[in-house]
Design a protein around this motif. Structure first.
Motif, PDB file in Angstrom:
ATOM      1  N   ASN A  68     -12.913  -3.227  -1.086  1.00  0.00           N
ATOM      2  CA  ASN A  68     -14.287  -3.491  -1.545  1.00  0.00           C
ATOM      3  C   ASN A  68     -14.730  -2.632  -2.721  1.00  0.00           C
ATOM      4  N   TYR A  69     -14.039  -1.518  -2.932  1.00  0.00           N
ATOM      5  CA  TYR A  69     -14.438  -0.604  -4.017  1.00  0.00           C
ATOM      6  C   TYR A  69     -13.670  -0.851  -5.308  1.00  0.00           C
ATOM      7  N   CYS A  70     -12.643  -1.658  -5.281  1.00  0.00           N
ATOM      8  CA  CYS A  70     -11.662  -1.638  -6.363  1.00  0.00           C
ATOM      9  C   CYS A  70     -11.875  -2.758  -7.395  1.00  0.00           C
ATOM     10  N   GLN A 107       2.545   2.445 -11.198  1.00  0.00           N
ATOM     11  CA  GLN A 107       1.460   2.077 -10.286  1.00  0.00           C
ATOM     12  C   GLN A 107       0.992   0.649 -10.531  1.00  0.00           C
ATOM     13  N   GLY A 108       0.567  -0.004  -9.470  1.00  0.00           N
ATOM     14  CA  GLY A 108       0.036  -1.346  -9.627  1.00  0.00           C
ATOM     15  C   GLY A 108      -0.651  -1.830  -8.368  1.00  0.00           C
ATOM     16  N   GLY A 109      -1.260  -2.980  -8.479  1.00  0.00           N
ATOM     17  CA  GLY A 109      -1.815  -3.630  -7.301  1.00  0.00           C
ATOM     18  C   GLY A 109      -0.679  -4.089  -6.395  1.00  0.00           C
ATOM     19  N   LEU A 137       6.627   5.699  -7.110  1.00  0.00           N
ATOM     20  CA  LEU A 137       6.002   4.377  -7.011  1.00  0.00           C
ATOM     21  C   LEU A 137       4.644   4.510  -6.331  1.00  0.00           C
ATOM     22  N   SER A 138       3.720   3.654  -6.746  1.00  0.00           N
ATOM     23  CA  SER A 138       2.400   3.595  -6.101  1.00  0.00           C
ATOM     24  C   SER A 138       1.989   2.126  -6.123  1.00  0.00           C
ATOM     25  N   ILE A 139       2.530   1.394  -5.160  1.00  0.00           N
ATOM     26  CA  ILE A 139       2.349  -0.061  -5.163  1.00  0.00           C
ATOM     27  C   ILE A 139       1.954  -0.589  -3.783  1.00  0.00           C
ATOM     28  N   LEU A 160       0.583   6.822  -1.699  1.00  0.00           N
ATOM     29  CA  LEU A 160      -0.167   5.827  -0.937  1.00  0.00           C
ATOM     30  C   LEU A 160      -1.358   6.553  -0.313  1.00  0.00           C
ATOM     31  N   ARG A 161      -2.453   6.585  -1.044  1.00  0.00           N
ATOM     32  CA  ARG A 161      -3.609   7.283  -0.491  1.00  0.00           C
ATOM     33  C   ARG A 161      -4.002   6.670   0.842  1.00  0.00           C
ATOM     34  N   HIS A 162      -4.380   7.514   1.811  1.00  0.00           N
ATOM     35  CA  HIS A 162      -4.844   6.938   3.082  1.00  0.00           C
ATOM     36  C   HIS A 162      -6.267   6.398   2.913  1.00  0.00           C
ATOM     37  N   GLU A 163      -6.918   6.754   1.815  1.00  0.00           N
ATOM     38  CA  GLU A 163      -8.254   6.299   1.382  1.00  0.00           C
ATOM     39  C   GLU A 163      -9.399   6.915   2.173  1.00  0.00           C
ATOM     40  N   THR A 164      -9.344   6.838   3.481  1.00  0.00           N
ATOM     41  CA  THR A 164     -10.275   7.580   4.345  1.00  0.00           C
ATOM     42  C   THR A 164      -9.629   7.647   5.719  1.00  0.00           C
ATOM     43  N   ASN A 181      -1.681   0.373   9.980  1.00  0.00           N
ATOM     44  CA  ASN A 181      -0.498   0.065   9.171  1.00  0.00           C
ATOM     45  C   ASN A 181      -0.394   0.986   7.950  1.00  0.00           C
ATOM     46  N   ARG A 182      -1.534   1.310   7.356  1.00  0.00           N
ATOM     47  CA  ARG A 182      -1.496   2.190   6.179  1.00  0.00           C
ATOM     48  C   ARG A 182      -0.882   3.538   6.566  1.00  0.00           C
ATOM     49  N   ARG A 183      -1.320   4.058   7.686  1.00  0.00           N
ATOM     50  CA  ARG A 183      -0.750   5.331   8.143  1.00  0.00           C
ATOM     51  C   ARG A 183       0.715   5.183   8.512  1.00  0.00           C
ATOM     52  N   PHE A 200      -7.617  10.609  -0.681  1.00  0.00           N
ATOM     53  CA  PHE A 200      -8.842   9.885  -0.348  1.00  0.00           C
ATOM     54  C   PHE A 200      -9.853   9.943  -1.485  1.00  0.00           C
ATOM     55  N   MET A 201     -10.847   9.096  -1.354  1.00  0.00           N
ATOM     56  CA  MET A 201     -11.943   9.102  -2.329  1.00  0.00           C
ATOM     57  C   MET A 201     -13.144   9.854  -1.757  1.00  0.00           C
ATOM     58  N   VAL A 202     -13.883  10.472  -2.639  1.00  0.00           N
ATOM     59  CA  VAL A 202     -15.070  11.249  -2.253  1.00  0.00           C
ATOM     60  C   VAL A 202     -16.309  10.480  -2.712  1.00  0.00           C
ATOM     61  N   GLY A 230     -10.036  11.895  -5.524  1.00  0.00           N
ATOM     62  CA  GLY A 230     -10.866  11.606  -6.690  1.00  0.00           C
ATOM     63  C   GLY A 230     -12.213  11.074  -6.254  1.00  0.00           C
ATOM     64  N   PRO A 231     -13.203  11.148  -7.134  1.00  0.00           N
ATOM     65  CA  PRO A 231     -14.515  10.586  -6.799  1.00  0.00           C
ATOM     66  C   PRO A 231     -14.452   9.063  -6.798  1.00  0.00           C
ATOM     67  N   TYR A 232     -15.143   8.441  -5.859  1.00  0.00           N
ATOM     68  CA  TYR A 232     -15.313   6.988  -5.916  1.00  0.00           C
ATOM     69  C   TYR A 232     -16.310   6.683  -7.032  1.00  0.00           C
ATOM     70  N   ILE A 233     -15.940   5.734  -7.910  1.00  0.00           N
ATOM     71  CA  ILE A 233     -16.838   5.322  -8.996  1.00  0.00           C
ATOM     72  C   ILE A 233     -17.055   3.817  -8.858  1.00  0.00           C
ATOM     73  N   PRO A 234     -18.296   3.391  -8.737  1.00  0.00           N
ATOM     74  CA  PRO A 234     -18.553   1.964  -8.498  1.00  0.00           C
ATOM     75  C   PRO A 234     -18.109   1.078  -9.663  1.00  0.00           C
ATOM     76  N   GLU A 306      -8.823  -1.805 -14.824  1.00  0.00           N
ATOM     77  CA  GLU A 306     -10.117  -1.142 -14.681  1.00  0.00           C
ATOM     78  C   GLU A 306     -10.514  -1.069 -13.211  1.00  0.00           C
ATOM     79  N   LEU A 307     -10.161   0.060 -12.581  1.00  0.00           N
ATOM     80  CA  LEU A 307     -10.475   0.234 -11.165  1.00  0.00           C
ATOM     81  C   LEU A 307     -11.952   0.506 -10.972  1.00  0.00           C
ATOM     82  N   TYR A 308     -12.546   1.166 -11.981  1.00  0.00           N
ATOM     83  CA  TYR A 308     -13.956   1.547 -11.907  1.00  0.00           C
ATOM     84  C   TYR A 308     -14.517   1.521 -13.313  1.00  0.00           C
ATOM     85  N   LYS A 309     -15.852   1.610 -13.423  1.00  0.00           N
ATOM     86  CA  LYS A 309     -16.450   1.390 -14.727  1.00  0.00           C
ATOM     87  C   LYS A 309     -16.257   2.589 -15.676  1.00  0.00           C
TER      88      LYS A 309
END
Ligand code: SAM
Ligand code: FES
Length: 360
Positions: A68-70, A107-109, A137-139, A160-164, A181-183, A200-202, A230-234, A306-309
């Protein structure tokens, strides 16, 4: 406050309630500076002044997921999608090699076009042209068989960030994805002897300090070789459009605490920090980070990842990024290390081109 920071420095641990107290109550600029200085001192005991450079290649912005953030989530139909083919990736690596890089981060989606066979072919080609380089790799999430094939082809590391680490928060942000599954992917990668990166994102919407303590606890127990924070940026074309996002200061606190909890981790100073603050990357280095990842992607695709603005550096040539970052590192009082920059637990056996975990 300082007693807690000293205990954390001396023991590389604190109880959850103590971590929470630090996050809730550290405010004064003197206490913050004390925390950041201790984090840098701890980093120096393991890595001296070195900051490691990795060449980042963002090779596909196709993604089957819908975080939802990406900004490149599948449902964002405004994205101009691209893929780099094998030759384009190899020429990024060639240019990077000439600029001195000895680690390439691909890195990629989560892009199903890149089957195991295609990726194995690309990784083998990079390794045969640059046997002295590490490949990261970061895929995203893949099957164990896939991770095995990618490792056998020569991949050294996997981000592979666990994100939260909060299950409820994770599930609110990742439609149709599994927290477990991510873990599980991270544990599989570890079992396969990759150098692994979590993180994770802050500043995610509804993220509390209690959630952040869970992140720190998870990282302490996993003890990954690399930790991306890293900071989450909308991003305007996502369901979280209009969210407030993370701050540089809070991210610096989390970086410093992570350095003290997992002292030997390789911690990147992220582009997201540089996006929020022109000096954000230098500030991160001065709070315990010791890796930077300048961009090697062709300039004509940069804006499309562009992951964030307002993501920075989208117009810059690789050579320019290399020089710019080097200047920033030196000005911040650190030195550039262009080596592979393996984690201290891992030792390179150059003759067989294999990595042995010297602790296990
Ligand atoms: N697809 C891979 C994966 O899932 O690990 C790697 C690519 S993904 C875009 C890389 C990282 O970007 C994610 O792990 C996430 O933490 C970060 N990211 C995505 N959107 C972001 C945003 N809006 N602000 C800050 N970081 C973001
Ligand atoms: Fe897949 Fe962001 S949703 S890379």
């Amino acid at each position: 406050m300082r007693n807690l920071i000293d205990t954390l420095y001396d023991t590389s641990n604190l109880r959850d309630d103590q971590l929470l107290m630090l996050l809730d109550e550290i405010k004064s600029s003197e206490d913050l500076q004390y925390l950041f200085d201790r984090a840098v001192a701890k980093k120096k005991t393991h890595y001296k002044d070195a900051v490691y450079m990795r060449g980042l290649i963002e090779f596909t912005n196709y993604c089957k997921q819908n975080c939802n953030y990406c900004g490149i989530r599948n449902s964002n139909t405004t994205v101009d999608r691209y893929r780099l083919d094998k030759n384009a990736i190899l020429s990024c690596c060639k240019e990077g090699y000439q600029l001195g890089y000895r680690t390439f981060v691909l890195q990629g989606g989560e892009d199903p076009y890149y089957t195991d066979a295609r990726l194995v072919d690309i990784i083998r080609a990079i390794k045969s042209q640059h046997p002295d380089c590490a490949i990261t790799l970061s895929i995203g999430e893949r099957s164990k068989e896939s991770y095995v094939a990618l490792k056998e082809a020569g991949t050294d590391r996997y981000l592979l960030r666990h994100e939260t680490a909060s299950k409820a928060l994770y599930e609110s942000l990742h439609p149709n994805m599994s927290f477990e599954n991510r873990r599980a992917c991270l544990y599989t990668l570890r079992e396969l002897n990759y150098q692994i990166g979590a993180g994770f994102m802050v500043g995610l919407p509804n993220q509390t300090n209690e959630d952040l303590v869970e992140d720190l606890r998870f990282l302490k127990s996993l003890s990954p070789e690399m930790i991306g924070i890293g900071p989450y940026i909308p991003h305007d074309e996502t369901p979280l459009k209009g969210a407030q996002g993370g701050t540089v200061e809070k991210t610096l606190i989390l970086l410093a605490l992570t350095r003290l909890l997992v002292p030997e981790a390789l911690l990147p100073s992220t582009t997201a920090m540089g996006t929020l603050d022109p000096n954000g990357r230098e500030k991160a280095l001065k709070a315990g980070a010791n890796v930077v990842m300048p961009n090697l992607s062709p300039t004509d695709v940069r804006e499309k990842y562009e992951l964030y603005k307002d993501k920075i550096c989208t117009g810059d040539e690789a050579a320019h990024c290399r020089q710019c970052i080097e200047g920033r590192i030196k000005k911040a009082g650190f030195s550039v290390d262009m080596g592979r920059g393996d984690h201290t637990k891992f030792k390179m056996d150059c003759t067989s081109n294999a990595l042995f975990n010297v602790i296990a």
